[in-house]
Design a protein around this motif. Structure first.
Motif, PDB file in Angstrom:
ATOM      1  N   UNK A  49       0.935  -1.301   0.005  1.00 61.06           N
ATOM      2  CA  UNK A  49       0.120  -0.027   0.058  1.00 61.06           C
ATOM      3  C   UNK A  49       0.818   1.243  -0.071  1.00 61.06           C
ATOM      4  N   UNK A  50       1.994   1.240   0.367  1.00 64.66           N
ATOM      5  CA  UNK A  50       2.974   2.291   0.457  1.00 64.66           C
ATOM      6  C   UNK A  50       3.267   2.922  -0.947  1.00 64.66           C
ATOM      7  N   UNK A  51       3.166   2.145  -1.854  1.00 64.63           N
ATOM      8  CA  UNK A  51       3.715   2.693  -3.116  1.00 64.63           C
ATOM      9  C   UNK A  51       2.262   3.348  -3.617  1.00 64.63           C
ATOM     10  N   UNK A  52       1.280   3.147  -3.250  1.00 62.02           N
ATOM     11  CA  UNK A  52       0.147   3.961  -3.694  1.00 62.02           C
ATOM     12  C   UNK A  52      -0.480   5.084  -2.717  1.00 62.02           C
ATOM     13  N   UNK A  53      -0.455   4.928  -1.382  1.00 59.68           N
ATOM     14  CA  UNK A  53      -0.996   5.620  -0.458  1.00 59.68           C
ATOM     15  C   UNK A  53      -0.329   6.601  -0.225  1.00 59.68           C
ATOM     16  N   UNK A  54      -0.781   8.050  -0.038  1.00 60.05           N
ATOM     17  CA  UNK A  54       0.022   9.116   0.357  1.00 60.05           C
ATOM     18  C   UNK A  54       0.273   9.105   1.950  1.00 60.05           C
ATOM     19  N   UNK A  55       1.371   9.260   2.454  1.00 62.86           N
ATOM     20  CA  UNK A  55       1.835   8.892   3.903  1.00 62.86           C
ATOM     21  C   UNK A  55       1.012  10.339   4.634  1.00 62.86           C
ATOM     22  N   UNK A  56       0.051  10.155   5.422  1.00 59.84           N
ATOM     23  CA  UNK A  56      -0.427  11.391   6.243  1.00 59.84           C
ATOM     24  C   UNK A  56       0.380  11.947   7.380  1.00 59.84           C
ATOM     25  N   UNK A  57       1.449  11.338   7.430  1.00 57.13           N
ATOM     26  CA  UNK A  57       2.522  12.150   8.249  1.00 57.13           C
ATOM     27  C   UNK A  57       3.517  13.035   7.107  1.00 57.13           C
ATOM     28  N   UNK A  58       3.355  12.880   5.877  1.00 56.15           N
ATOM     29  CA  UNK A  58       4.319  13.490   4.961  1.00 56.15           C
ATOM     30  C   UNK A  58       4.173  14.976   5.026  1.00 56.15           C
ATOM     31  N   UNK A  59       5.315  15.789   5.088  1.00 58.67           N
ATOM     32  CA  UNK A  59       5.119  17.179   5.641  1.00 58.67           C
ATOM     33  C   UNK A  59       5.657  17.976   4.147  1.00 58.67           C
ATOM     34  N   UNK A  60       6.565  17.327   3.644  1.00 54.82           N
ATOM     35  CA  UNK A  60       7.082  17.829   2.123  1.00 54.82           C
ATOM     36  C   UNK A  60       7.104  16.800   1.113  1.00 54.82           C
ATOM     37  N   UNK A  61       6.354  16.960   0.134  1.00 59.28           N
ATOM     38  CA  UNK A  61       6.598  16.004  -1.107  1.00 59.28           C
ATOM     39  C   UNK A  61       8.003  16.047  -1.654  1.00 59.28           C
ATOM     40  N   UNK A  62       8.515  14.842  -1.763  1.00 56.90           N
ATOM     41  CA  UNK A  62       9.897  14.898  -2.582  1.00 56.90           C
ATOM     42  C   UNK A  62       9.955  13.449  -3.318  1.00 56.90           C
ATOM     43  N   UNK A  63      11.029  12.896  -3.898  1.00 57.27           N
ATOM     44  CA  UNK A  63      11.100  11.962  -4.520  1.00 57.27           C
ATOM     45  C   UNK A  63      11.046  10.675  -4.079  1.00 57.27           C
ATOM     46  N   UNK A  64      11.341  10.775  -2.627  1.00 63.66           N
ATOM     47  CA  UNK A  64      11.284   9.435  -1.964  1.00 63.66           C
ATOM     48  C   UNK A  64       9.743   9.118  -1.386  1.00 63.66           C
ATOM     49  N   UNK A  65       8.918  10.152  -1.492  1.00 61.34           N
ATOM     50  CA  UNK A  65       7.738   9.860  -0.743  1.00 61.34           C
ATOM     51  C   UNK A  65       6.494  10.195  -1.885  1.00 61.34           C
ATOM     52  N   UNK A  66       6.923  10.615  -3.009  1.00 58.91           N
ATOM     53  CA  UNK A  66       6.044  10.566  -4.244  1.00 58.91           C
ATOM     54  C   UNK A  66       5.370   9.316  -4.583  1.00 58.91           C
ATOM     55  N   UNK A  67       3.998   9.091  -4.361  1.00 59.91           N
ATOM     56  CA  UNK A  67       3.439   8.016  -4.666  1.00 59.91           C
ATOM     57  C   UNK A  67       2.173   8.037  -5.833  1.00 59.91           C
ATOM     58  N   UNK A  68       1.812   6.902  -6.072  1.00 64.15           N
ATOM     59  CA  UNK A  68       0.968   6.601  -7.372  1.00 64.15           C
ATOM     60  C   UNK A  68      -0.370   7.563  -6.895  1.00 64.15           C
ATOM     61  N   UNK A  69      -1.015   7.577  -5.736  1.00 64.96           N
ATOM     62  CA  UNK A  69      -1.998   8.211  -5.461  1.00 64.96           C
ATOM     63  C   UNK A  69      -1.810  10.002  -5.929  1.00 64.96           C
ATOM     64  N   UNK A  70      -0.619  10.409  -5.563  1.00 58.85           N
ATOM     65  CA  UNK A  70      -0.253  11.776  -6.041  1.00 58.85           C
ATOM     66  C   UNK A  70      -0.479  11.848  -7.461  1.00 58.85           C
TER      67      UNK A  70
END
Length: 246
Positions: free
Chosen positions: A61-82
């Protein structure tokens, strides 16, 4: 088609969709087609992962869902939902995107498909474990019912316990790939091949033969009534066999 074959077919179908999903993830300005295809694919895939590998569900799920704790979007946490929401990459001071969204999403999809592909070898063992637990639970309830039935009818209680033993030995023979000549084998028909294939030794074989004799007294020998003690010994003996012979 068996349940195992149906799951394998569904898994293969999900894996085969990789090329189509990657093909659709090529245009950041048109994510609708990808999103429509992917959302349906993800809904099917997540059920397979949950059933076969719950310990990898969070990773999948982590490859799809946006991490609710994410503060700044970057290359490491940009996901399919974005990507499906048409959220593009962050830009530098020159207005240039800091990463290739299409390539990153394609990698995320491949990661998910690789998890699915790794599960194919687990289907048989997982289903066998589930079936085994359900079967064991059913046996416990039937033996409990047999114990309560003794007061009303020792013969009926013994017959029920005998069915549990016969069915368990049949399942054990199946698990060990033992082929039987009879379509409806008795306890004795099952006991001999299991001993011959070294599933268990002589002491267990003798115990099962003894239990089979009491079962036959309950089921066939109308001229002699089984005693409550005999039936209780049968129930306790069957409970011991189903807990130790697999």
């Amino acid at each position: 088609m068996s349940t195992t074959d149906e799951i394998k077919e569904e898994l293969d179908s999900l894996i085969d969709d990789q090329s189509k999903l990657i093909e659709l993830a090529t245009d950041t300005d048109d994510t609708i087609k990808f999103g429509t295809k992917y959302q349906a694919w993800y809904s099917r895939a997540i059920k397979i992962v949950e059933a076969l590998a719950p310990e990898r569900l969070e990773e999948f799920g982590s490859y799809y869902l946006i991490d609710p704790k994410r503060k700044v979007m970057d290359v490491s946490n940009y996901v399919i939902q974005d990507y499906i929401k048409a959220i593009g990459a962050r830009k530098n001071s020159y207005g240039e995107e800091l990463w290739d969204c299409n390539n990153l999403i394609q990698i995320r999809v491949v990661n998910q498909v690789q998890i699915l592909a790794s599960l194919r070898s687990r289907i048989d063992s997982v289903l066998q474990d589930v079936t085994g637990h359900l079967f064991a639970d059913l046996q416990d309830k039937e033996l409990e019912a047999a114990s309560k039935l003794i007061k009303a009818s020792p013969r009926a209680a013994g017959a029920l316990a005998g069915v549990v033993l016969e069915r368990h030995l049949q399942r054990t023979a199946d698990n060990h790939g033992i082929k039987l000549r009879k379509k409806a084998p008795t306890i004795s028909d099952l006991n001999d091949p299991l001993k011959e294939k070294s599933v268990y030794g002589l002491p267990v074989w003798r115990k099962i033969q003894f239990l089979a004799d009491i079962r036959n007294l309950c089921s066939h020998q109308k001229e002699n009534e089984p005693t409550k003690d005999q039936v209780m010994e049968l129930i306790e003996g069957v409970n011991g066999v189903v807990k130790t012979v697999f």
